[in-house]
Design an enzyme around this catalytic site. Structure first.
Site, PDB file in Angstrom:
ATOM      1  N   ASP A  68     100.824  25.162 -44.713  1.00 51.46           N
ATOM      2  CA  ASP A  68     100.289  24.587 -45.931  1.00 51.46           C
ATOM      3  C   ASP A  68     100.568  23.088 -45.893  1.00 51.46           C
ATOM      4  O   ASP A  68     101.705  22.677 -45.663  1.00 51.46           O
ATOM      5  CB  ASP A  68     100.995  25.210 -47.149  1.00 51.46           C
TER       6      ASP A  68
ATOM      7  N   ASP B  29      96.243  21.819 -49.423  1.00 51.75           N
ATOM      8  CA  ASP B  29      96.418  22.037 -50.857  1.00 51.75           C
ATOM      9  C   ASP B  29      95.640  21.007 -51.693  1.00 51.75           C
ATOM     10  O   ASP B  29      95.759  19.799 -51.448  1.00 51.75           O
ATOM     11  CB  ASP B  29      97.918  21.918 -51.170  1.00 51.75           C
TER      12      ASP B  29
ATOM     13  N   GLU C  76      91.619  23.483 -49.901  1.00 55.15           N
ATOM     14  CA  GLU C  76      91.532  24.094 -51.232  1.00 55.15           C
ATOM     15  C   GLU C  76      90.774  23.143 -52.152  1.00 55.15           C
ATOM     16  O   GLU C  76      91.117  21.959 -52.224  1.00 55.15           O
ATOM     17  CB  GLU C  76      92.935  24.365 -51.784  1.00 55.15           C
TER      18      GLU C  76
ATOM     19  N   HIS D  31      98.463  33.448 -53.890  1.00 48.93           N
ATOM     20  CA  HIS D  31      99.653  33.282 -54.720  1.00 48.93           C
ATOM     21  C   HIS D  31      99.347  32.674 -56.083  1.00 48.93           C
ATOM     22  O   HIS D  31     100.240  32.578 -56.918  1.00 48.93           O
ATOM     23  CB  HIS D  31     100.657  32.402 -53.974  1.00 48.93           C
ATOM     24  N   ASP D  32      98.121  32.219 -56.306  1.00 45.51           N
ATOM     25  CA  ASP D  32      97.740  31.636 -57.602  1.00 45.51           C
ATOM     26  C   ASP D  32      96.917  32.581 -58.461  1.00 45.51           C
ATOM     27  O   ASP D  32      96.599  32.257 -59.611  1.00 45.51           O
ATOM     28  CB  ASP D  32      96.901  30.369 -57.385  1.00 45.51           C
TER      29      ASP D  32
HETATM   30  C1  GLC Z   1      97.516  24.585 -55.305  1.00 42.95           C
HETATM   31  C2  GLC Z   1      98.504  25.663 -54.942  1.00 42.95           C
HETATM   32  C3  GLC Z   1      99.306  25.996 -56.153  1.00 42.95           C
HETATM   33  C4  GLC Z   1     100.042  24.755 -56.586  1.00 42.95           C
HETATM   34  C5  GLC Z   1      99.096  23.591 -56.798  1.00 42.95           C
HETATM   35  C6  GLC Z   1      99.836  22.312 -56.835  1.00 42.95           C
HETATM   36  O1  GLC Z   1      96.573  25.020 -56.224  1.00 42.95           O
HETATM   37  O2  GLC Z   1      97.854  26.768 -54.400  1.00 42.95           O
HETATM   38  O3  GLC Z   1     100.196  27.048 -55.942  1.00 42.95           O
HETATM   39  O4  GLC Z   1     100.730  25.008 -57.764  1.00 42.95           O
HETATM   40  O5  GLC Z   1      98.157  23.456 -55.764  1.00 42.95           O
HETATM   41  O6  GLC Z   1     100.355  22.029 -55.569  1.00 42.95           O
END
Ligand code: GLC
Ligand code: CA
Length: 562
Positions: A104, A205, A260, A333-334
């Protein structure tokens, strides 16, 4: 006939990926917290699923305010998880088993405990000051009206400096100023560090947030969370920075990237991931298909709409076909557990298998989140004090103000990210076999006595064994990976039906998203009698004419091979 494009093969297109959220995966040293020793123990298990890569949610040194997405040292492992040597052992162990490792990369922000931030606070003239967005207030007001994604204002005041810093996420996650070339050099160095160690790529991320509009203008809109997002969700220099990362680093390695990208559309995505010399990233995690039961994010909960889901999937499958590559996921995980959202708890096994089929038989690289493969479920805790996720706690406060405590708690049960973060259920032993400690770091779902890996291993019809069959089937049939996509029965609010076409090989995927029996007639091009039933989640799958009656949450995949 469906128009077909020539295949452009790549290893990242053919792989399937397993996501590990380390804290809850497996505790190897008995302190109640998941770690790399635990991962090492389970490498054979991960491999047995038929995946080709592991994506690790952040393993780096972090105060864990956002469970690793707040990084204090990009080049070391969080001591709770182990050491760099432990990581190297996992990396080697994965490679030895033919699995790649994806890290990540969290560079939109750091932890407020990162050395750069601690330095940047020391004064306007500190060389690190410009690594972040420090701004003077406007009189007594903040520099602008942006709101954090995790609720609350996006600015935090520092008395020492009499300035505010920008944080699009938690207060402890100050945003990096990517416009500063030194910051970009740091990012590239971090990439090289891990790639040189042998990792095979990055999940980047919120990477589409890294460029903010010049002058950081206030927004004319107001939302309780994320006000101002139009100024950074696809910022002015994003292309430039992504190209720089690619040209200076990524293109020199045999690696892959998946970015992402909240609020992403196919049109904008193509801009970044269309194949060719201007391609910036290999794939993108968009969110549109995670909004079939909500508006934009799970806290704005609505009734599940299959039609909405199908529209999104069909758009992404069609718009990217032959041009770019999809990243397929239904959990991470979100996101709360998918069976609770798009499936049925009553028909847990059937619906978990259906959901797996529905997304893995599409064109793209499938990602599977830990516990998804055994059909783990959400966990509703009694009190808000039992929750630990920063966004849950903040969004709860907003919801409570707007809707009252009872409704807010219902929303927590539905939308909290903690739903996906309970320890993986390995066995029916105490603490689900996750840890030998008296207590795991977070609540174990009490349903572990029935839902666990050990149990699933024994049952040939388990969700787990279905995932194995499905991933094997994908691997053995190019049509699943590369075929053209066509949707049928688009008007149905119960059936999701699509075909896949590669040369003279074709596939028909039929899913019943309901508790009802639904009759189905195959589309013209498909003669069921001459097809082979390749996958199904019920026994006795007869046909009637050129169709059949689907049972609740039934899925079937038919194959015609040339
Ligand atoms: C992304 C991650 C999440 C995190 C956010 C801030 O969306 O997947 O878990 O809280 O970014 O880093
Ligand atoms: Ca541990």
């Amino acid at each position: 006939m469906v128009q077909q494009q020539e295949i452009k093969r790549a290893w990242y297109k053919e792989m399937a990926v397993y996501q590990v959220w380390p804290r809850s995966f497996k505790d190897g040293n008995g302190d109640g917290i998941g770690d790399l020793k635990g991962v090492l123990e389970k490498l054979d298990y991960i491999k047995s699923l038929g995946v080709d890569a592991i994506w690790f949610s952040p393993l780096y040194v972090s105060p864990q305010k956002d469970y690793g997405y707040d990084i204090a040292d990009y080049r070391n492992i969080q001591p709770e998880y182990g050491t760099l040597d432990d990581f190297r052992a996992v990396l080697e162990g994965a490679h030895a088993r033919g699995m790649r490792v994806i890290m990540d990369l969290v560079v939109n922000h750091t932890s407020d405990q990162h050395q750069w931030f601690l330095e940047s606070k020391k004064g306007d003239d500190n060389p690190y000051h410009d690594y972040y967005f420090w701004r003077k207030g406007k009189g007594k007001r903040r520099p602008n009206n942006w709101m954090s994604t995790f609720a609350g204002p996006a600015w935090e005041y520092d008395e020492g400096l009499d300035e505010y810093y920008l944080h699009l996420f938690a207060v402890e996650q100050p945003d990096l100023n990517m416009d500063n070339p030194k910051v970009r050099e740091e990012v590239k160095d971090i990439m090289r560090y891990w790639l040189d160690m042998g990792v095979d790529g990055f999940r980047e991320d919120v990477i589409t947030f890294i460029s903010k509009k010049e002058g950081l203008p206030s927004s004319p809109y107001y939302f309780p969370v994320g006000t101002g997002i139009e100024n950074y969700m696809h910022g002015p220099h994003l292309d430039e920075y992504l190209m720089e990362f690619k040209n200076d680093v990524l293109s020199h390695y045999d690696c892959m990237t998946v970015g992402e990208a909240p609020m992403m559309t196919t049109k904008k995505a193509l801009h970044h991931i269309a194949e060719g010399p201007d391609q910036q990233l290999n794939m993108m995690f968009h969110f549109e298909h995670m909004s079939a039961d909500c508006m934009f994010f799970s806290w704005l909960h609505t009734k599940f709409s299959l039609k909405k889901l199908k529209k999104v999937y069909t758009r992404w499958q069609k718009d990217l076909y032959g041009k770019a590559w999809n990243a397929l996921y239904i959990e991470n995980h979100d996101q709360p557990r998918i069976v609770n959202r798009y499936g049925s708890v009553q028909y847990r096994k059937e619906s978990a298998k259906l959901l797996a089929t529905m997304y893995i038989c599409q064109s793209g690289t499938p990602f599977i989140y830990q516990g998804q493969e055994i059909g783990m479920l959400n966990l509703a805790l009694d009190s808000i004090d039992d929750y630990v996720d920063v966004s849950t706690l903040n969004n709860y406060q907003v919801a409570k103000k707007l809707l009252g405590e009872k409704k807010a708690m219902e929303l927590v049960h539905y939308a909290s990210r903690d739903n996906a973060r309970t320890p993986v259920q390995w066995s029916a032993e105490k603490n689900a076999g996750f840890t030998t400690a008296e207590n795991a770091w977070f609540h174990v779902n009490p349903n572990y006595t029935e839902i666990n890996v050990e149990e699933a291993e024994k049952d040939p019809d388990s969700i787990l064994n279905y995932y194995r069959r499905l991933l094997k089937f994908r691997k053995e049939h190019d049509v699943v990976i590369y075929g053209a996509y066509e949707e049928y029965n688009a008007d149905s609010d119960k059936l999701y039906v699509y075909g896949r076409f590669l040369g003279d090989t074709k596939l028909l995927v039929v899913n019943n998203f309901s508790d009802d029996n639904v009759s189905f007639t195959a589309p013209q091009d498909f003669d069921l009698a001459s097809g082979k039933l390749a996958l199904s989640n019920y026994e006795k799958c007869g046909t009637l004419g050129n169709g059949f009656a689907l049972r609740p949450w039934e899925t079937r995949v038919y194959l015609w091979e040339a």
